[in-house]
Design an enzyme around this catalytic site. Structure first.
Site, PDB file in Angstrom:
ATOM      1  CG  ASP A   1     -47.404  22.865  -2.712  1.00 11.92           C
ATOM      2  OD1 ASP A   1     -46.562  23.609  -2.170  1.00 11.92           O
ATOM      3  OD2 ASP A   1     -47.127  21.740  -3.175  1.00 11.92           O
TER       4      ASP A   1
ATOM      5  CE  LYS B   1     -42.850  21.516   2.218  1.00  6.22           C
ATOM      6  NZ  LYS B   1     -43.630  20.351   2.731  1.00  6.22           N
TER       7      LYS B   1
HETATM    8  O1  MRU Z   1     -43.762  18.763   0.485  1.00 10.23           O
HETATM    9  P1  MRU Z   1     -43.124  19.182  -0.804  1.00 10.23           P
HETATM   10  O2  MRU Z   1     -41.649  19.071  -0.797  1.00 10.23           O
HETATM   11  O3  MRU Z   1     -43.747  18.513  -2.001  1.00 10.23           O
HETATM   12  O4  MRU Z   1     -43.483  20.736  -0.925  1.00 10.23           O
HETATM   13  C1  MRU Z   1     -43.086  21.421  -2.085  1.00 10.23           C
HETATM   14  C2  MRU Z   1     -43.375  22.865  -2.034  1.00 10.23           C
HETATM   15  O5  MRU Z   1     -43.984  23.388  -1.121  1.00 10.23           O
HETATM   16  C3  MRU Z   1     -42.956  23.650  -3.237  1.00 10.23           C
HETATM   17  O6  MRU Z   1     -42.633  24.961  -2.873  1.00 10.23           O
HETATM   18  C4  MRU Z   1     -44.104  23.676  -4.249  1.00 10.23           C
HETATM   19  O7  MRU Z   1     -44.602  22.400  -4.476  1.00 10.23           O
HETATM   20  C5  MRU Z   1     -43.693  24.279  -5.541  1.00 10.23           C
HETATM   21  S1  MRU Z   1     -42.521  23.272  -6.415  1.00 10.23           S
HETATM   22  C6  MRU Z   1     -42.202  24.044  -7.894  1.00 10.23           C
END
Ligand code: MRU
Length: 347
Positions: free
Chosen positions: A237, A248
């Site tokens: 992220d 995550k």
């Molecule tokens: O809370 P989320 O579902 O948006 O979290 C998503 C993640 O942590 C993904 O691993 C990250 O955004 C990469 S998606 C290609």
């Protein structure tokens, strides 16, 4: 559904509206949303109808385009557009892709509405291209690090086509490995509390016919310890300038286990996830979400009423635990310190 919505992508721009898969309804219901106001876009991002760093970036850019369309009454109310952009960026704080895409689109505002729309559409169009490139390069790296055997890959959360406009990042690499005949199996973690792994990753893997098993998050380290995993592949992220990576929550324990047991831990992300303005992970804002996501299961309370909750949506993995970060244009390999403890090729 308009003809251009062919399910190859998860987000489309159709006649001034965002048309997107509602990720809250999966795996049972493949439902499409049509978003025509900034409020609807903010709500879709907050409630994870649209989720995954690249996907919320694209939605944010298109959200600015919607704001411009709605605030153009012969003269453009740029203050209102800036205020909308602020609301879009604030919808989720951790993934830098959202502020990156919103600011990049906003930057074209002085050139007028057509330029803003052009920028947003180019972010939308490029996302699938860069993710496919990063995913292919990550698959090449996995083949180099784990030669001579079909690999078992563990992945966390959902980093597939749903989390991006198209292609996916870490899950995209898994698709490439499968297509090359060098993937034995995927272990997907369920990803508490919102179950992106259980609901979305398994849905995508099933759709592609890729062999997989689902495990609870806390079984990931045991799978690595037992030798059931050859490589961990995750998305990101926000990647700080020193390589520390927010992803995550639950990613860090997997990285610790991978380092301890000497298997590669690879982050796959587009360059738009790298935030050079942040020196290291300590400065990354970690989103904390509602207590009910933890105290309740499927709408039913499972913890005593009034229980205090710690519910971070992300954690930060130090660069020293990451074997490599792969983007569409760079391959960043950790070479300093004591890691890797033993050469990966020895396994
Ligand atoms: O809370 P989320 O579902 O948006 O979290 C998503 C993640 O942590 C993904 O691993 C990250 O955004 C990469 S998606 C290609």
């Amino acid at each position: 559904m308009p003809a251009e919505v062919n399910e190859e992508h998860s987000i489309y721009w159709v006649d001034g509206a965002i048309v997107t898969i509602d990720q809250r309804a999966l795996p049972d219901d493949l439902r499409w949303l049509r978003l025509t106001t900034v409020e609807e876009v903010v709500d879709a991002i907050r409630t994870l109808a649209i989720r995954g760093a690249p996907a919320i970036g694209a939605a944010g850019a298109l959200g600015v385009a919607i704001s411009v369309l709605r605030n153009d009454n012969g003269w453009l109310d740029t203050d209102a557009v800036h205020a909308d952009a602020g609301r879009l960026v604030a919808a989720r704080p951790t993934a830098v892709n959202l502020s990156w895409a919103v600011h990049r689109t906003l930057h074209r505002l002085p050139e007028g509405p057509a330029a803003v729309l052009d920028e947003a559409r180019s972010i939308l169009a490029l996302d699938g291209v860069v993710n496919r490139q990063a995913a292919r390069r990550a698959a090449d790296l996995v083949e180099r690090l784990c030669p001579g055997r079909p690999v078992a890959a563990l992945t966390h959360c959902n980093t597939g086509r749903l989390a991006t406009v198209a292609g996916g990042t870490a899950l995209g690499a898994i698709h490439h490995l499968y297509a090359r005949g060098v993937l034995r199996q995927v272990i997907a973690t369920e990803t508490r509390p919102l179950l992106q792994g259980a609901r979305l990753t398994t849905w995508e893997l099933r759709e592609a016919g890729i062999p997989h098993r689902l495990c609870i998050d806390s079984a990931g380290a045991s799978a690595i310890a037992r030798g059931d995993v050859d490589v961990v592949l995750v998305g990101a992220d926000r990647i700080a300038a020193n390589g520390d990576t927010a992803n995550k929550v639950g990613t860090l324990p997997l990285a610790l286990a991978a380092a301890h047991y000497g298997i590669p831990f690879i982050v796959v992300a587009p360059e738009s996830t790298v935030d050079p303005a942040i020196a290291d992970g300590s400065a990354i804002v970690i989103e904390e979400r509602r207590p009910e996501e933890v105290t309740h299961h499927a709408g039913v309370r499972v913890a005593p009423a009034g229980t205090d909750v710690y519910n971070p949506a992300f954690d930060c993995t130090p660069a020293t635990l990451i074997t490599a970060i792969v983007t569409e244009s760079r391959l960043l390999l950790w070479t300093g310190g004591a890691w890797p403890v033993r050469p990966i090729a020895d396994r």
